[in-house]
Design a protein around this motif. Sequence first.
Motif, short mmCIF file in Angstrom:
data_model
loop_
_atom_site.label_atom_id
_atom_site.label_comp_id
_atom_site.label_asym_id
_atom_site.label_seq_id
_atom_site.Cartn_x
_atom_site.Cartn_y
_atom_site.Cartn_z
N GLN A 151 72.31 31.21 -51.04
CA GLN A 151 72.66 32.42 -51.80
C GLN A 151 73.58 32.12 -52.99
OE1 GLN A 151 74.19 34.79 -48.59
NE2 GLN A 151 72.15 35.47 -47.93
N ASN A 152 74.46 31.12 -52.85
CA ASN A 152 75.39 30.77 -53.93
C ASN A 152 75.33 29.27 -54.24
OD1 ASN A 152 76.71 33.48 -53.53
ND2 ASN A 152 77.29 32.50 -51.61
N PRO A 153 74.15 28.78 -54.68
CA PRO A 153 74.00 27.33 -54.84
C PRO A 153 75.04 26.70 -55.78
CG PRO A 153 72.10 28.50 -55.76
CD PRO A 153 72.91 29.50 -55.03
N ALA A 154 75.39 27.42 -56.86
CA ALA A 154 76.31 26.86 -57.85
C ALA A 154 77.66 26.50 -57.25
CB ALA A 154 76.49 27.83 -59.02
N SER A 155 78.11 27.29 -56.26
CA SER A 155 79.42 27.01 -55.66
C SER A 155 79.40 25.70 -54.86
CB SER A 155 79.89 28.17 -54.80
OG SER A 155 78.99 28.38 -53.74
N GLU A 168 68.80 23.29 -57.09
CA GLU A 168 67.46 23.36 -56.50
C GLU A 168 67.57 23.52 -54.99
OE1 GLU A 168 64.17 24.13 -55.67
OE2 GLU A 168 64.07 23.52 -57.77
N ILE A 169 67.17 24.70 -54.50
CA ILE A 169 67.33 24.96 -53.06
C ILE A 169 65.99 25.10 -52.33
CG2 ILE A 169 69.64 26.00 -53.14
CD1 ILE A 169 67.70 28.70 -53.05
N CYS A 195 63.20 12.84 -57.29
CA CYS A 195 63.91 13.41 -58.42
C CYS A 195 65.10 12.53 -58.81
CB CYS A 195 64.39 14.82 -58.08
SG CYS A 195 65.59 14.89 -56.73
N SER A 196 65.51 12.65 -60.07
CA SER A 196 66.65 11.85 -60.52
C SER A 196 67.97 12.58 -60.25
CB SER A 196 66.53 11.58 -62.02
OG SER A 196 66.40 12.80 -62.70
N ASN A 197 67.90 13.90 -60.11
CA ASN A 197 69.12 14.71 -59.93
C ASN A 197 69.32 15.06 -58.46
OD1 ASN A 197 66.71 16.16 -60.18
ND2 ASN A 197 67.76 18.04 -60.74
N ARG A 198 69.45 14.04 -57.62
CA ARG A 198 69.48 14.26 -56.17
C ARG A 198 70.72 15.04 -55.73
NH1 ARG A 198 67.26 9.49 -57.47
NH2 ARG A 198 69.13 8.18 -57.39
N GLY A 199 71.80 14.89 -56.47
CA GLY A 199 73.05 15.56 -56.11
C GLY A 199 72.98 17.07 -56.19
N ASP A 200 71.99 17.62 -56.91
CA ASP A 200 71.93 19.08 -56.97
C ASP A 200 70.76 19.68 -56.20
OD1 ASP A 200 70.00 18.43 -58.82
OD2 ASP A 200 71.24 18.93 -60.56
#
Length: 365
Positions: A287-291, A296-297, A320-325
């Motif tokens: 619900q609040n991915p940015a926090s 990408e959820i 993906c290259s952006n695994r942290g998000d």
Amino acid sequence: MAHHHFLKNLFFFFLLTHLNIFSFNLSKAQMVPAVYVFGDSLVDVGNNNYLPISITKADFPHNGIDFPNRIPTGRFSNGKNTADFLAEKVGLPTSPPYLSRILGNNEGSFLTGVNFASGGAGIFNGTDEKYQQSIPLTQQVEYYSMVHEELIQQMGYSDVQNHSSKSLFVIVIGSNDIFDYFGSSDLRKKSNPQQYVDLMAITLQGPIKQLYNTGARKFVVAGLAQIGCSPTQRVKNQTGKCNEEINYWSRKYNQGLKTIMQDLKSELNGMSYSYFDTFSVMQNAIQNPASYGLTEIKSACCGLGTLMAMVPCLPIATYCSNRGDHLFWDPYHPTEATARFFVDAIFDGPLNYTSPMNVRQLIAV
């Protein structure tokens, strides 16, 4: 000259006393004697690598792409998993896979813990155990009993009792049982979902009591996540929505598990536990991915096809290259980043995520 010698001696005295303080602080960083881990692929650190005919393995690329030296270790992750981060929190090395000692050449000590978790394992002995593709929970606990006996031979009974009573016993299991139920018409014929999730919670009492009887006193037990929101479930829905039926019953199981843990605490003298509400933390992340630093959820990072979930994270897949998000690494498992915030929440989390206390408080009991 004497003055010079006095200063030199003073300096050495200073060094010695301060180095002693320093070394004392280093050992103080270790908060518990050991961490013993039981469960499924969420906490497997390589046991399944040693099961010759298991198809539930992660000892190939692209798993481990963010692990030291970028090597696949058998963790179902791009890097570290929750077992690694929990060990880090308490100042211990990650507990080694039990089978590395029995079948590998790892002569390491079991003194700071062992990991018995096995990808594919469930609370019930399922079909994959029949084909020896995973180590069922009952067998994991049997293995621990053998380790316990070995420790008694090394340290003596009373030292082992003391060691066990302060150590953490971590149990992360149940997702495979739910997936099995909804994937099997046989299981659905035998019982309705409520009966099934009730039986899961009741059955889990057995292994916990067995561990208690060997001297375990502090349990860290994770509830199920919103497993209906994993890419493998979303991809079955044309709109990419979560499978709310699976989520509903995962939550029902969690309620049963919480009740069972409360019952065990009142029944078993000196037992303490921290229950982790994985479901709520994951729900919050969705619900609040940015926090949580996520963007990408829905989609897996590693796989192929819609939501990267049509093909699992095999060497032929892309990642993906952006695994942290990303919330998910592959169609089933969380990324290293997700594992990290899960462990932050269980270790220091507020009461709405951990009950009746978090792990830091459990250690202090």
